[in-house]
Scaffold this motif. Structure first.
Motif, mmCIF file in Angstrom:
data_model
loop_
_atom_site.group_PDB
_atom_site.id
_atom_site.type_symbol
_atom_site.label_atom_id
_atom_site.label_comp_id
_atom_site.label_asym_id
_atom_site.label_seq_id
_atom_site.Cartn_x
_atom_site.Cartn_y
_atom_site.Cartn_z
ATOM 1 N N UNK A 82 0.855 -1.183 0.000
ATOM 2 C CA UNK A 82 0.000 0.000 0.000
ATOM 3 C C UNK A 82 0.892 1.234 0.000
ATOM 4 N N UNK A 83 0.300 2.355 -0.293
ATOM 5 C CA UNK A 83 1.055 3.606 -0.285
ATOM 6 C C UNK A 83 0.112 4.758 0.039
ATOM 7 N N UNK A 84 0.714 5.899 0.366
ATOM 8 C CA UNK A 84 -0.059 7.117 0.553
ATOM 9 C C UNK A 84 0.658 8.248 -0.178
ATOM 10 N N UNK A 98 -1.788 17.362 2.773
ATOM 11 C CA UNK A 98 -2.821 16.379 2.482
ATOM 12 C C UNK A 98 -2.256 15.002 2.217
ATOM 13 N N UNK A 99 -3.067 14.003 2.503
ATOM 14 C CA UNK A 99 -2.739 12.608 2.233
ATOM 15 C C UNK A 99 -3.820 12.009 1.346
ATOM 16 N N UNK A 100 -3.377 11.197 0.405
ATOM 17 C CA UNK A 100 -4.315 10.447 -0.433
ATOM 18 C C UNK A 100 -3.859 8.994 -0.465
ATOM 19 N N UNK A 120 -0.867 9.317 10.793
ATOM 20 C CA UNK A 120 -1.590 8.576 9.762
ATOM 21 C C UNK A 120 -0.626 8.101 8.676
ATOM 22 N N UNK A 121 0.285 8.963 8.285
ATOM 23 C CA UNK A 121 1.276 8.621 7.258
ATOM 24 C C UNK A 121 2.134 7.436 7.687
ATOM 25 N N UNK A 122 2.447 7.368 8.972
ATOM 26 C CA UNK A 122 3.336 6.322 9.486
ATOM 27 C C UNK A 122 2.752 4.922 9.326
ATOM 28 N N UNK A 123 1.458 4.821 9.071
ATOM 29 C CA UNK A 123 0.818 3.516 8.899
ATOM 30 C C UNK A 123 1.161 2.885 7.553
ATOM 31 N N UNK A 183 -4.301 18.652 -6.493
ATOM 32 C CA UNK A 183 -2.892 18.284 -6.655
ATOM 33 C C UNK A 183 -2.651 16.834 -6.255
ATOM 34 N N UNK A 184 -3.285 16.399 -5.180
ATOM 35 C CA UNK A 184 -3.133 15.006 -4.750
ATOM 36 C C UNK A 184 -3.650 14.040 -5.812
ATOM 37 N N UNK A 185 -4.798 14.355 -6.370
ATOM 38 C CA UNK A 185 -5.378 13.460 -7.379
ATOM 39 C C UNK A 185 -4.565 13.491 -8.675
ATOM 40 N N UNK A 186 -3.978 14.629 -8.987
ATOM 41 C CA UNK A 186 -3.122 14.721 -10.168
ATOM 42 C C UNK A 186 -1.871 13.867 -9.982
#
Length: 214
Positions: A82-84, A98-100, A120-123, A183-186
């Protein structure tokens, strides 16, 4: 469990497997994939094999953690499943980040809640950014992020010798990136399809490639 490492030549494979003499209870399959001027060695161990180690360790999970720690000493790393995606920008002189996550919706955090975002990112085993500059906003509170990074501009530069900034790339695509969510979705689109550049398209390496460079 899948782990991977980078080999400069196939003959290094045996040396990378030396740690396995401490784990005779485990079975594994391995494959080697050409990567740039090197090779990626991928080793897969059935999760149920770690149940054989319960007794030596208190649980299967503890055994898996100990095995991974030992493997990392020999230059292996987990293959991320998985990734973010992470990005940040300023609005009215205030930082927003932001995180996606893969297969999920974006979450936006203001500058007062960056530590919540980092938790959250650390997960996630892999953090995707377009360029490294956004990492500087969280480096003090999350220095470990460097070991998880996939930086898109680095991958472009390896092949092209240059990399446009995100806004320049958006112009090539003809899109207007107003919000952080845009930007995240791009960025998400860039890692799922070939990237359009001024001199043609470029297919990026997979996000789950090793963080170790060739």
């Amino acid at each position: 469990m899948k782990i991977q490492t980078v080999l400069h030549k196939p003959e290094e494979h045996a040396q990378k497997l030396e740690f396995f003499k401490n784990w005779e209870e485990l079975t594994y399959t391995t494959k080697m994939i050409p990567y740039e001027n090197c090779y990626i060695a991928v080793l897969e161990i059935p999760d149920e094999d770690f149940e054989k180690l319960v007794g030596i360790f208190q649980s299967k999970e503890e055994a898996m953690g100990a095995f991974l720690s030992n493997a990392m000493e020999y230059g292996w790393e987990i293959v991320p499943e998985s990734y973010v995606i992470y990005h940040a920008h300023f609005e009215d002189n205030k930082l927003f980040a932001g995180l996606l996550p893969k297969d999920s919706n974006p979450a936006i955090f203001d500058h007062l809640h960056l530590e919540n975002m980092v938790k959250e990112m650390a997960k996630y085993p892999r953090v995707v950014v377009y360029s490294y500059d956004v990492v500087t906003y969280i480096k003090d509170v999350y220095p470990e992020v460097d070991s998880k990074l996939y930086v898109i501009t680095r991958e472009i530069s390896k092949v092209k010798g240059y990399a446009p900034d995100l806004e320049q790339l958006a112009q090539i695509y003809g899109v207007n990136l107003q919000s952080l969510e845009d930007k995240l979705r791009f960025i998400q689109e860039l890692i799922t399809k070939p990237i359009k550049l001024k001199d043609g398209e470029l297919q990026l390496p997979p996000v789950d490639k090793p963080t170790i460079t060739c």
